[in-house]
Every structure is written in C-alpha cells, then in structure tokens.
Scaffold this motif. Structure first.
Motif, PDB file in Angstrom:
ATOM      1  N   TRP A 165       0.857  -1.199   0.000  1.00 31.17           N
ATOM      2  CA  TRP A 165       0.000   0.000   0.000  1.00 31.17           C
ATOM      3  C   TRP A 165       0.878   1.229   0.000  1.00 31.17           C
ATOM      4  N   VAL A 166       0.561   2.214  -0.827  1.00 36.13           N
ATOM      5  CA  VAL A 166       1.248   3.494  -0.777  1.00 36.13           C
ATOM      6  C   VAL A 166       0.227   4.611  -0.989  1.00 36.13           C
ATOM      7  N   GLY A 167       0.322   5.623  -0.158  1.00 33.08           N
ATOM      8  CA  GLY A 167      -0.523   6.800  -0.301  1.00 33.08           C
ATOM      9  C   GLY A 167       0.304   7.999  -0.708  1.00 33.08           C
ATOM     10  N   GLY A 168      -0.196   9.173  -0.399  1.00 30.80           N
ATOM     11  CA  GLY A 168       0.498  10.408  -0.713  1.00 30.80           C
ATOM     12  C   GLY A 168      -0.212  11.578  -0.063  1.00 30.80           C
ATOM     13  N   GLY A 169       0.370  12.745  -0.208  1.00 30.16           N
ATOM     14  CA  GLY A 169      -0.223  13.928   0.373  1.00 30.16           C
ATOM     15  C   GLY A 169      -1.404  14.440  -0.428  1.00 30.16           C
TER      16      GLY A 169
ATOM     17  N   MET B 230       0.828   6.737  13.954  1.00 29.69           N
ATOM     18  CA  MET B 230      -0.201   7.752  13.791  1.00 29.69           C
ATOM     19  C   MET B 230      -1.602   7.166  13.760  1.00 29.69           C
ATOM     20  N   SER B 231      -1.734   5.903  13.353  1.00 30.99           N
ATOM     21  CA  SER B 231      -3.066   5.309  13.226  1.00 30.99           C
ATOM     22  C   SER B 231      -3.795   5.197  14.552  1.00 30.99           C
ATOM     23  N   ALA B 232      -3.081   5.314  15.673  1.00 38.98           N
ATOM     24  CA  ALA B 232      -3.738   5.345  16.976  1.00 38.98           C
ATOM     25  C   ALA B 232      -4.264   6.730  17.308  1.00 38.98           C
ATOM     26  N   LYS B 233      -3.856   7.737  16.522  1.00 44.53           N
ATOM     27  CA  LYS B 233      -4.259   9.118  16.766  1.00 44.53           C
ATOM     28  C   LYS B 233      -5.321   9.579  15.771  1.00 44.53           C
ATOM     29  N   CYS B 234      -5.111   9.235  14.494  1.00 44.74           N
ATOM     30  CA  CYS B 234      -5.998   9.710  13.431  1.00 44.74           C
ATOM     31  C   CYS B 234      -5.727   8.876  12.188  1.00 44.74           C
ATOM     32  N   ILE B 235      -6.449   9.121  11.132  1.00 43.21           N
ATOM     33  CA  ILE B 235      -6.250   8.386   9.882  1.00 43.21           C
ATOM     34  C   ILE B 235      -4.943   8.850   9.243  1.00 43.21           C
TER      35      ILE B 235
ATOM     36  N   GLU C  59     -10.953   0.926   8.159  1.00 41.18           N
ATOM     37  CA  GLU C  59     -11.120  -0.466   8.572  1.00 41.18           C
ATOM     38  C   GLU C  59     -10.371  -1.388   7.604  1.00 41.18           C
ATOM     39  N   PHE C  60     -10.465  -1.087   6.312  1.00 44.56           N
ATOM     40  CA  PHE C  60      -9.743  -1.833   5.278  1.00 44.56           C
ATOM     41  C   PHE C  60      -8.230  -1.698   5.486  1.00 44.56           C
ATOM     42  N   PHE C  61      -7.778  -0.472   5.711  1.00 42.55           N
ATOM     43  CA  PHE C  61      -6.355  -0.207   5.941  1.00 42.55           C
ATOM     44  C   PHE C  61      -5.801  -1.041   7.090  1.00 42.55           C
ATOM     45  N   LEU C  62      -6.534  -1.119   8.196  1.00 44.16           N
ATOM     46  CA  LEU C  62      -6.045  -1.844   9.358  1.00 44.16           C
ATOM     47  C   LEU C  62      -5.839  -3.320   9.047  1.00 44.16           C
ATOM     48  N   ARG C  63      -6.696  -3.886   8.209  1.00 42.05           N
ATOM     49  CA  ARG C  63      -6.506  -5.289   7.822  1.00 42.05           C
ATOM     50  C   ARG C  63      -5.323  -5.454   6.874  1.00 42.05           C
ATOM     51  N   VAL C  64      -5.089  -4.481   5.997  1.00 41.11           N
ATOM     52  CA  VAL C  64      -3.914  -4.530   5.129  1.00 41.11           C
ATOM     53  C   VAL C  64      -2.644  -4.425   5.962  1.00 41.11           C
ATOM     54  N   ALA C  65      -2.600  -3.423   6.850  1.00 42.78           N
ATOM     55  CA  ALA C  65      -1.394  -3.164   7.633  1.00 42.78           C
ATOM     56  C   ALA C  65      -1.115  -4.257   8.666  1.00 42.78           C
ATOM     57  N   ALA C  66      -2.099  -5.089   8.954  1.00 41.49           N
ATOM     58  CA  ALA C  66      -1.875  -6.208   9.865  1.00 41.49           C
ATOM     59  C   ALA C  66      -0.946  -7.244   9.248  1.00 41.49           C
ATOM     60  N   LYS C  67      -0.859  -7.248   7.910  1.00 41.61           N
ATOM     61  CA  LYS C  67      -0.071  -8.273   7.215  1.00 41.61           C
ATOM     62  C   LYS C  67       1.060  -7.717   6.358  1.00 41.61           C
ATOM     63  N   HIS C  68       0.996  -6.412   6.027  1.00 39.50           N
ATOM     64  CA  HIS C  68       1.934  -5.865   5.053  1.00 39.50           C
ATOM     65  C   HIS C  68       2.451  -4.501   5.486  1.00 39.50           C
ATOM     66  N   LYS C  69       3.593  -4.118   4.918  1.00 38.41           N
ATOM     67  CA  LYS C  69       4.103  -2.778   5.117  1.00 38.41           C
ATOM     68  C   LYS C  69       3.318  -1.776   4.278  1.00 38.41           C
ATOM     69  N   VAL C  70       3.240  -0.547   4.785  1.00 33.12           N
ATOM     70  CA  VAL C  70       2.529   0.537   4.111  1.00 33.12           C
ATOM     71  C   VAL C  70       3.423   1.771   4.105  1.00 33.12           C
ATOM     72  N   ALA C  71       3.120   2.713   3.202  1.00 34.20           N
ATOM     73  CA  ALA C  71       3.948   3.915   3.079  1.00 34.20           C
ATOM     74  C   ALA C  71       3.111   5.053   2.521  1.00 34.20           C
ATOM     75  N   ASN C  72       3.653   6.255   2.611  1.00 32.52           N
ATOM     76  CA  ASN C  72       3.107   7.436   1.938  1.00 32.52           C
ATOM     77  C   ASN C  72       4.234   8.136   1.187  1.00 32.52           C
ATOM     78  N   LEU C  73       3.936   8.657   0.009  1.00 31.96           N
ATOM     79  CA  LEU C  73       4.912   9.470  -0.716  1.00 31.96           C
ATOM     80  C   LEU C  73       5.051  10.826  -0.028  1.00 31.96           C
TER      81      LEU C  73
ATOM     82  N   ALA D 299      -6.257  -0.033  16.318  1.00 31.46           N
ATOM     83  CA  ALA D 299      -4.906   0.176  15.790  1.00 31.46           C
ATOM     84  C   ALA D 299      -3.873   0.160  16.911  1.00 31.46           C
ATOM     85  N   ARG D 300      -4.167   0.819  18.023  1.00 35.46           N
ATOM     86  CA  ARG D 300      -3.237   0.867  19.156  1.00 35.46           C
ATOM     87  C   ARG D 300      -2.902  -0.539  19.634  1.00 35.46           C
ATOM     88  N   ARG D 301      -3.926  -1.381  19.765  1.00 40.29           N
ATOM     89  CA  ARG D 301      -3.705  -2.751  20.228  1.00 40.29           C
ATOM     90  C   ARG D 301      -3.032  -3.605  19.149  1.00 40.29           C
ATOM     91  N   GLN D 302      -3.514  -3.478  17.911  1.00 45.40           N
ATOM     92  CA  GLN D 302      -3.017  -4.314  16.819  1.00 45.40           C
ATOM     93  C   GLN D 302      -1.522  -4.098  16.564  1.00 45.40           C
TER      94      GLN D 302
END
Length: 271
Positions: free
Chosen positions: A113-117, A143-148, A179-193, A228-231
């Motif tokens: 997964w990769v996002g951006g600004g 950050m996912s424990a604070k906000c999206i 909710e989708f993101f949390l399931r992705v990030a449970a198994k894979h690395k994620v990033a933002n540009l 997210a905090r627990r996961q």
C-alpha cells in the motif's frame, strides 16, 4: 502484457465534479491504466456524463444502489490491473500520481500500500492547505492510533490482496477505508509518498458528509484507533488519543490546525 494499474472511482450523484475526476486520470503521465467507474445508482445525470467518454481506457459499470463500501469492493474485484488506485469522485489526481506510486510499489515489493499527500480545499472550515502524512511504515502505524494516517483518495494497493481475502467490507457503514487499511497493515508494510498527489475537496455537499453525523463518524474513528493501538502494539498511554477524539468536533476550527500538527500531520498553506 499485463495491465499495470486500474484507477477506480465509485460515484453516486456527482454531476458537478465527476468529469474533472475522470479527466485527471485520463491525463496521467503513465497511460498504462484502465479507469474503472462504478456508478452506484446515480439518478442525477452522472451516468450520462460517464457514458459520454469514448476513450477505451474508461470502463463504466452502472449498478443498482448498493452503498459506498459494496461499490468499492466491486471495483476491486473487477479491476484488471496489478495495482488499484482509488480516487474519490469529487477529487483530482495530479499528472504524475499513478507513475510515482507504481514506481514505489515496483521498487518496494515488501509494501502492499502506498498513499500520498493532499492539496486540501476545505470549504467546511474555509481552509486551503497541503497536508502530508508520515512516510514510513513505523510512523504510519504510530499515527493510526491518533488519526487516519493517509488520504483515501490518494492510495494505491496491490490487487493481490484479494487473494488473501482482503477487500473493503460491505458491512462497514463509514470509515470504510480505515477499517480496510487496518486489515492490510496487519499483514503488510505501508507507506506514503512525501508530496501531494491529489487535490481533495472537503465540502458539506459530499455524500459522506450528507449521510453521516459527525458524532457518529468520530465514535467509529475512536473505536478503530483503539484497534490500531492494540493491533500494532503501541503504548497503553496512546489510548488517550481515541478517548478525546469524540470531543474534537466541538473544538473551534482555529484550534484544530495546531492540534493536527501536534498529532504529526504536516500542513502548509495552499496556493
């Protein structure tokens, strides 16, 4: 040769902005893509606008009204590209958005997964600013424990997530993407540009803003931040962030920008 990318748009009654969204994808520097649009039961002329496109890269599926989550799930299942890039129907993708994100995922096979600004034009708060999100997997998880920690209109992910049973949940009423993101990030690395890849409109006329109360949105966001905090095994004291999330709507707008900066969001005035 396999198709590189499917850019998806799900739309319901968006005659004002849908053409700008589609055109921004047609004008990408990376032309190896299909543009898949799920018309989720529009009855205001949106379908007619979509049918006016003759570019073979545009594929439109007219569906009965099913809701955003189910429409997103359908788009992912119907996608033909190795990568899936979401764009909201009232936003605009910058010309190199697809090329930059494809290059990242191709050079980082351990990321899914990769996002951006986002260049955010917020008519609700009368604000225009560029928002950048944390770039690394560790910082995004924190950050996912604070906000999206991303902009949904700016994400790209591997379609192979489907092979693992990971897709948007049609039963999720709102904050579908988090909710989708949390399931992705449970198994894979994620990033933002490190730069903005979309111009995002935040306005009270959007279907999301019309359909769900702010209080309901923030209660659900608080719940997902706790997950997210627990996961991600973050410190217990970070439970304070979702605990105060429910009062955030009551805070004056002039105070919200400094709060967002304290949470780690980088915002600079837009042009």
């Amino acid at each position: 040769m396999p198709l590189s990318t499917t850019a998806i748009i799900t739309v319901y009654n968006e005659t004002q902005w849908i053409r700008a969204a589609v055109d921004s994808l047609l004008n990408q520097s990376d032309r190896d893509l299909e543009i898949l649009i799920i018309d989720d039961g529009s009855d205001d002329g949106t379908g007619e606008i979509l049918d006016s496109y003759t570019d073979p890269r545009v594929r439109v599926i007219h569906a009965d009204r099913m809701g955003r989550a189910a429409a997103l799930g359908m788009a992912v299942r119907e996608a033909r590209g190795d990568f899936v890039a979401n764009l909201d129907a009232d936003d605009v993708a910058y010309p190199d958005r697809i090329a930059d994100q494809v290059a990242f995922l191709q050079s980082h096979p351990d990321h899914a997964w990769v996002g951006g600004g986002e260049d955010r034009q917020d008519s609700q708060r009368d604000e225009h600013y560029v928002r950048l999100y944390p770039e690394t997997d560790a910082d995004i998880r924190r950050m996912s424990a604070k906000c999206i920690p991303y902009c949904h209109s700016a994400i790209m992910f591997r379609r192979s997530l489907l092979d693992e049973g990971i897709n948007y949940d049609p039963k999720q009423p709102y904050l579908i993407d988090f909710e989708f993101f949390l399931r992705v990030a449970a198994k894979h690395k994620v990033a933002n540009l490190p730069h903005a890849v979309v111009m995002r409109r935040a306005h009270g006329k959007s279907f999301f803003q019309r359909s769900f109360k702010v209080s309901d949105q923030n209660r659900e966001l608080s719940r997902l931040c706790r997950i997210a905090r627990r996961q991600f095994g973050l410190p217990l004291w970070m439970e304070a962030y979702p605990a105060v999330r429910t009062i955030y709507p009551m805070i004056p707008n002039v105070v919200k920008a400094p709060i967002r900066r304290l949470m780690g969001l980088r915002e600079t005035a837009g042009g």
